[in-house]
Design a protein around this motif. Sequence first.
Motif, PDB file in Angstrom:
ATOM      1  N   TYR A 184      -6.467   1.240  55.649  1.00  0.00           N
ATOM      2  CA  TYR A 184      -6.739  -0.192  55.587  1.00  0.00           C
ATOM      3  C   TYR A 184      -6.790  -0.584  54.116  1.00  0.00           C
ATOM      4  N   ILE A 185      -5.764  -1.301  53.690  1.00  0.00           N
ATOM      5  CA  ILE A 185      -5.620  -1.647  52.278  1.00  0.00           C
ATOM      6  C   ILE A 185      -6.287  -2.998  52.047  1.00  0.00           C
ATOM      7  N   LEU A 186      -7.334  -2.989  51.232  1.00  0.00           N
ATOM      8  CA  LEU A 186      -8.146  -4.172  50.971  1.00  0.00           C
ATOM      9  C   LEU A 186      -7.623  -4.860  49.715  1.00  0.00           C
ATOM     10  N   PHE A 187      -6.993  -6.002  49.899  1.00  0.00           N
ATOM     11  CA  PHE A 187      -6.402  -6.733  48.785  1.00  0.00           C
ATOM     12  C   PHE A 187      -7.509  -7.480  48.023  1.00  0.00           C
ATOM     13  N   THR A 188      -7.505  -7.352  46.709  1.00  0.00           N
ATOM     14  CA  THR A 188      -8.420  -8.113  45.861  1.00  0.00           C
ATOM     15  C   THR A 188      -7.604  -8.841  44.800  1.00  0.00           C
ATOM     16  N   LYS A 189      -7.680 -10.135  44.812  1.00  0.00           N
ATOM     17  CA  LYS A 189      -6.958 -10.959  43.830  1.00  0.00           C
ATOM     18  C   LYS A 189      -7.696 -10.916  42.497  1.00  0.00           C
ATOM     19  N   VAL A 190      -7.013 -10.475  41.456  1.00  0.00           N
ATOM     20  CA  VAL A 190      -7.580 -10.482  40.108  1.00  0.00           C
ATOM     21  C   VAL A 190      -7.314 -11.843  39.477  1.00  0.00           C
TER      22      VAL A 190
ATOM     23  N   TYR B  39      -8.804  -9.966  52.249  1.00  0.00           N
ATOM     24  CA  TYR B  39      -7.571  -9.623  52.950  1.00  0.00           C
ATOM     25  C   TYR B  39      -7.527  -8.122  53.222  1.00  0.00           C
ATOM     26  N   CYS B  40      -6.944  -7.764  54.353  1.00  0.00           N
ATOM     27  CA  CYS B  40      -6.785  -6.351  54.702  1.00  0.00           C
ATOM     28  C   CYS B  40      -5.438  -6.159  55.379  1.00  0.00           C
ATOM     29  N   LEU B  41      -4.694  -5.169  54.889  1.00  0.00           N
ATOM     30  CA  LEU B  41      -3.403  -4.819  55.481  1.00  0.00           C
ATOM     31  C   LEU B  41      -3.488  -3.414  56.057  1.00  0.00           C
ATOM     32  N   PRO B  42      -3.562  -3.276  57.390  1.00  0.00           N
ATOM     33  CA  PRO B  42      -3.487  -1.928  57.969  1.00  0.00           C
ATOM     34  C   PRO B  42      -2.063  -1.389  57.868  1.00  0.00           C
ATOM     35  N   VAL B  43      -1.938  -0.136  57.461  1.00  0.00           N
ATOM     36  CA  VAL B  43      -0.649   0.548  57.418  1.00  0.00           C
ATOM     37  C   VAL B  43      -0.804   1.848  58.193  1.00  0.00           C
ATOM     38  N   THR B  44       0.135   2.113  59.096  1.00  0.00           N
ATOM     39  CA  THR B  44      -0.004   3.265  59.977  1.00  0.00           C
ATOM     40  C   THR B  44       1.280   4.085  60.040  1.00  0.00           C
ATOM     41  N   ILE B  45       1.134   5.331  60.423  1.00  0.00           N
ATOM     42  CA  ILE B  45       2.287   6.193  60.709  1.00  0.00           C
ATOM     43  C   ILE B  45       2.724   5.909  62.140  1.00  0.00           C
TER      44      ILE B  45
ATOM     45  N   ARG C 140      -8.885   0.152  48.171  1.00  0.00           N
ATOM     46  CA  ARG C 140      -8.963  -1.142  47.489  1.00  0.00           C
ATOM     47  C   ARG C 140      -7.779  -1.283  46.537  1.00  0.00           C
ATOM     48  N   PHE C 141      -7.115  -2.415  46.623  1.00  0.00           N
ATOM     49  CA  PHE C 141      -5.911  -2.705  45.850  1.00  0.00           C
ATOM     50  C   PHE C 141      -6.172  -3.959  45.014  1.00  0.00           C
ATOM     51  N   ASN C 142      -6.453  -3.780  43.722  1.00  0.00           N
ATOM     52  CA  ASN C 142      -6.634  -4.912  42.813  1.00  0.00           C
ATOM     53  C   ASN C 142      -5.273  -5.445  42.410  1.00  0.00           C
ATOM     54  N   ILE C 143      -5.022  -6.718  42.699  1.00  0.00           N
ATOM     55  CA  ILE C 143      -3.689  -7.297  42.526  1.00  0.00           C
ATOM     56  C   ILE C 143      -3.736  -8.302  41.380  1.00  0.00           C
ATOM     57  N   ASP C 144      -3.058  -7.946  40.304  1.00  0.00           N
ATOM     58  CA  ASP C 144      -3.029  -8.760  39.091  1.00  0.00           C
ATOM     59  C   ASP C 144      -1.587  -9.163  38.840  1.00  0.00           C
ATOM     60  N   GLY C 145      -1.229 -10.392  39.237  1.00  0.00           N
ATOM     61  CA  GLY C 145       0.164 -10.813  39.147  1.00  0.00           C
ATOM     62  C   GLY C 145       1.012 -10.024  40.124  1.00  0.00           C
ATOM     63  N   GLN C 146       2.177  -9.547  39.665  1.00  0.00           N
ATOM     64  CA  GLN C 146       3.039  -8.699  40.477  1.00  0.00           C
ATOM     65  C   GLN C 146       2.552  -7.258  40.337  1.00  0.00           C
ATOM     66  N   SER C 147       2.046  -6.671  41.416  1.00  0.00           N
ATOM     67  CA  SER C 147       1.447  -5.340  41.366  1.00  0.00           C
ATOM     68  C   SER C 147       2.045  -4.457  42.455  1.00  0.00           C
TER      69      SER C 147
END
Length: 402
Positions: free
Chosen positions: A151-157, A128-134, A41-48
């Motif tokens: 799987y990076i789960l974007f959360t807008k703060v 939102y979800c951003l998969p990132v893989t090798i 989980r990626f909490n996004i507060d402004g530019q993060s």
Amino acid sequence: MKKYILSLCAVAAIVMAGCDKGTEFNDNVFVTGALDSQNIRFNIDGQSTMALTVTSSIKAESDINVQMRPAPELLDAYNRKTGRQYQMPPEDAYSIEDGNVVIKSGSNMSTQMILHADSEALKEGVGYCLPVTISGADGGLVPMESARTVYILFTKVISIKVANLGRSGGYDIKGFWKSVNENTPVEALQQMTLEMKVFPLSFGSNPRNGNDISSLCGCEENFLFRFGDGAGNPTNKLQLAKGAIGADSHPNKKDHYDTWAEELFPTGRWLHFAAVYDGKYLRIYLDGRQIHFVETKNGGTINLSMAYNGHDWSDGFTIGRSAGNGRNFNGYISECRVWNVARTLDQLNNGICYVDPDSEGLVAYWRFDHEENGTVRDETGHGYDATRFGSVTYVDGQKCPY
């Protein structure tokens, strides 16, 4: 600028000089931490920003290059597997720096891949979800299939204004009351979700005094979330009181499902709770996790239109008080919603801070960010506005989902 760096753990257990060459871990590379969970989980507060690294199962004898990249083609399969409905974040919402990372000679762990994100490009209430893989590695290392992707789960703060009830204020939803509206939409709910977000400032001190009950939302003696019960239980313990489901023609025909959260709650933190009824099962969620599950005896409907069988001093759904003008809650409230559908856990988690007012099944939605002439409007446009009683103040600058 906010910066999130993943903790690096559980490496020592798999990096051992005596590893058997036949195991999956030999000569493998994987995203650090993905052996424990592929969800981040990626909490996004402004530019993060946040960082990802990769780990190899053997120490590098020379520098090893590893390639990482976004993998949008994996999202559909992830949604099918998990039963979720995540979207890819917009292209202008994120960027990747140093997607080609290096495991230096003598090390097991790579340099960092940096993920930048901008909350301004994200919509409230969207998952939102951003998969990132090798995608590849040098030096004969093979990506471990079970841990090559995260799987990076974007959360807008968001920054919000909230209502401070201060143990003297609250709201009546008179459009729900049978005594006021014969066509109330909540008299016989075959499915239902009731959710609220609160921040307790204090609890009562005498657990045997009914006035020290802190009522949150619902209908007294029918379906009510509250702290304490005036019968000796701690005043900082969350309860779904009565949880009445079944026939309304006579109270003895109803089945009751009283529920308590196990933990005791401190003041000074946000709490999101929800009750979900699908016609057969009643589930209680707290901060995105299920804390109670019961199969109802006979099914039936839930009535949120009246309390105490229609006593004229407690006619139905209230927020911040119950049993007449008493049992008040001292704290902030930011979100309260009533649905005529059973929301999934994924939907609850994605909507902790906000939902689209036009969402299917949303009967009423109050945000408590402002009021006009003593009224907080129903965001759905259905007209079930919240009428203030007592004194309420408003506080700016609260962060959600913090």
